[in-house]
Design an enzyme around this catalytic site. Structure first.
Site, mmCIF file in Angstrom:
data_model
loop_
_atom_site.group_PDB
_atom_site.id
_atom_site.type_symbol
_atom_site.label_atom_id
_atom_site.label_comp_id
_atom_site.label_asym_id
_atom_site.label_seq_id
_atom_site.Cartn_x
_atom_site.Cartn_y
_atom_site.Cartn_z
ATOM 1 N N LYS A 238 0.819 -1.227 0.000
ATOM 2 C CA LYS A 238 0.000 0.000 0.000
ATOM 3 C C LYS A 238 0.846 1.266 0.000
ATOM 4 O O LYS A 238 0.437 2.284 -0.536
ATOM 5 C CB LYS A 238 -0.961 0.031 1.176
ATOM 6 C CG LYS A 238 -0.257 0.190 2.510
ATOM 7 C CD LYS A 238 -0.870 -0.673 3.573
ATOM 8 C CE LYS A 238 0.179 -0.975 4.596
ATOM 9 N NZ LYS A 238 0.321 -2.366 4.898
ATOM 10 N N GLY B 275 -6.277 -6.499 2.937
ATOM 11 C CA GLY B 275 -5.741 -7.862 2.912
ATOM 12 C C GLY B 275 -6.511 -8.765 1.968
ATOM 13 O O GLY B 275 -6.562 -8.531 0.771
ATOM 14 N N ILE C 29 -9.728 -9.212 1.842
ATOM 15 C CA ILE C 29 -11.103 -8.798 1.527
ATOM 16 C C ILE C 29 -11.135 -8.190 0.131
ATOM 17 O O ILE C 29 -10.376 -7.273 -0.154
ATOM 18 C CB ILE C 29 -11.614 -7.735 2.522
ATOM 19 C CG1 ILE C 29 -11.454 -8.206 3.963
ATOM 20 C CG2 ILE C 29 -13.065 -7.366 2.233
ATOM 21 C CD1 ILE C 29 -11.669 -7.113 4.982
ATOM 22 N N GLU D 231 4.011 -4.336 15.126
ATOM 23 C CA GLU D 231 5.465 -4.277 14.957
ATOM 24 C C GLU D 231 6.109 -3.782 16.253
ATOM 25 O O GLU D 231 5.453 -3.183 17.085
ATOM 26 C CB GLU D 231 5.815 -3.267 13.850
ATOM 27 C CG GLU D 231 5.122 -3.508 12.519
ATOM 28 C CD GLU D 231 5.720 -4.665 11.742
ATOM 29 O OE1 GLU D 231 6.912 -4.953 11.948
ATOM 30 O OE2 GLU D 231 4.985 -5.288 10.961
ATOM 31 N N LYS E 254 -4.514 3.624 3.010
ATOM 32 C CA LYS E 254 -5.561 2.774 2.437
ATOM 33 C C LYS E 254 -6.795 3.584 2.037
ATOM 34 O O LYS E 254 -7.369 3.356 0.976
ATOM 35 C CB LYS E 254 -5.931 1.670 3.426
ATOM 36 C CG LYS E 254 -4.804 0.645 3.591
ATOM 37 C CD LYS E 254 -5.063 -0.299 4.752
ATOM 38 C CE LYS E 254 -3.959 -1.340 4.886
ATOM 39 N NZ LYS E 254 -4.125 -2.148 6.104
#
Length: 416
Positions: free
Chosen positions: A103, A132, A134, A188, A203
């Site tokens: 992205k 992801g 979807i 993370e 996104k």
């Protein structure tokens, strides 16, 4: 003799290895839908993978892929911009189709890469870059072609949604919920991109560009993360029959676009209210369709790789054709945040009795909420423009300071 399509995967991390796995396991399904077999020729990575099924396909030099005429479809699963951007650009210029899950790449360079794909009559597909596994990019250019999209609103980041769900359901603090998310590998070590809302911002920028057909600069989108949300906010939310979710939202009307990323209070009637844990949910409103909802695994190895493989198949079906998707170089202006309208949930120090006059004179008609044993109260305003709210909040704080009373402790936008 049926021909075979050769493909290369750049990056053998989580997504790349998932793509390799699906190409192998679903080989027959993929061949049937693609019209020919799809065979993996190279895996580009800096590392060696001596014990992996692709040990003999590992290469370290991008030139091998770039100069190999046989390789028609290249998967970019490296993440980041460097070297992903120069590599992808070189592949497209060389007449290869490119599929990506990145992205950051699509948000930063999508316009240019789509333009090159058009010129070279190849395809640049990026279904896996948003949501992801979807399906959301393809529905926007295929299934909803006849719609005028009026709104896209979504929970687009599993990490933050997991953290907020923990805080909501188990009364965890933000810090503890984050630690838990890191221990489970959802977050993370440096969780900034997620918790500060940057991931969601990229996104929603991509989805807005898909819906308007114009370039959207993600830097123009107001972005606020979840680091200031506390367990106390959720206690009030519970009392109000609501929850707090990090939303990326874009509203489109008459060529004007309002877009933002922020924590928002939602009540049980909102379809996004029930999207919990690491799941993503994307709500799309079309002028004819009304509201539809896309829900599922917004990240993870196989769900994301599944979306990549669907793009590989579409590229295989269109080896000689360019599929028109995405947006042009024309810029889409984003309205200033001050123009957006919300109700506002506001926590104020002290007791409502003492502050009723100031609250009413500045915020108008409000609903008041109190939690037992706390030296504060909360109000929920009527709908107002962000600019108006800010002015009222500043005026209120100024008054409070004059009386050396502490003012506003927290503000969360609400769609209640």
């Amino acid at each position: 003799q049926r021909t075979m399509i050769k493909t290369a995967v750049m990056g053998y991390g989580t997504i790349g290895s998932g793509v390799v796995e699906i190409l192998e396991q679903n080989k027959d399904v993929i061949a049937k839908r693609a019209g020919q077999e799809v065979e993996l020729k190279y895996v580009l990575d800096l590392r060696e993978f001596p014990d992996s099924p692709v040990a003999d396909k590992i290469i370290h030099d991008f030139k091998t892929i770039e100069t190999d005429e046989e390789v028609k479809i290249v998967v970019e699963a490296m993440g980041g911009l460097n070297p992903a951007y120069p590599f992808v650009k070189a592949c497209l210029l060389g007449g290869k189709h490119v599929v990506t899950s990145n992205k950051a790449l699509v948000a930063a360079y999508g316009t240019e890469l789509l333009e090159i794909a058009r010129e070279k009559k190849v395809n640049f597909f990026f279904e896996a870059s948003v949501g992801g596994g979807i399906p959301i990019i393809r529905p926007l250019y295929r299934c909803l072609m006849g719609e005028r999209i009026e709104e896209i609103s979504g929970i687009l980041n599993g990490t933050t949604n997991y953290i907020l769900t923990k805080m909501d359901k188990e009364g965890e603090s933000f810090e503890n919920a984050l630690k838990e998310a890191q221990n489970l590998g959802y977050a993370e070590r440096n969780p900034e991109a997620d918790v500060e809302g940057h991931d969601t911002c990229r996104k929603i920028a991509i989805l807005t560009a898909m819906a308007t057909g114009k370039e959207v600069n993600y830097e123009d989108i107001y972005t606020e993360g979840i680091t200031k949300i506390t367990d106390i906010d959720f206690k009030y939310a519970e009392k109000m029959g609501a929850s707090v979710k990090l939303l990326g939202t874009s509203r489109m009307k008459d060529g004007r676009v309002n877009a933002y990323v922020a924590p928002v209070m939602l009540d049980k009637t909102n379809p996004l209210y029930a999207v919990n844990d690491v799941f993503n949910g994307i709500m799309v409103k079309g002028n004819m369709l009304g509201t539809s909802m896309f829900y599922g695994s917004g990240a993870g190895k196989l769900p994301t790789a599944s979306a990549v493989v669907a793009d590989i198949i579409e590229a295989a079906q269109n080896l000689e054709d360019h599929v028109e998707i995405g947006w042009t170089e024309e810029k889409q202006a984003i309205e200033p945040m001050d123009q957006a309208s919300f109700r506002y949930f506001v926590r104020i120090a002290g007791s409502y009795r003492n502050k009723e006059q100031d609250v009413k004179s500045l915020f108008g008609k409000v609903e008041v909420y109190e939690l037992y044993g706390m030296d504060e109260f909360a109000i929920l305003t009527q709908e107002m423009k962000e600019g108006e709210f800010k002015a009222a909040a500043i005026a209120f704080d100024t008054k409070e300071q004059a009386q050396s009373d502490f003012g506003i402790k927290q503000m969360i936008r609400a769609m209640l």
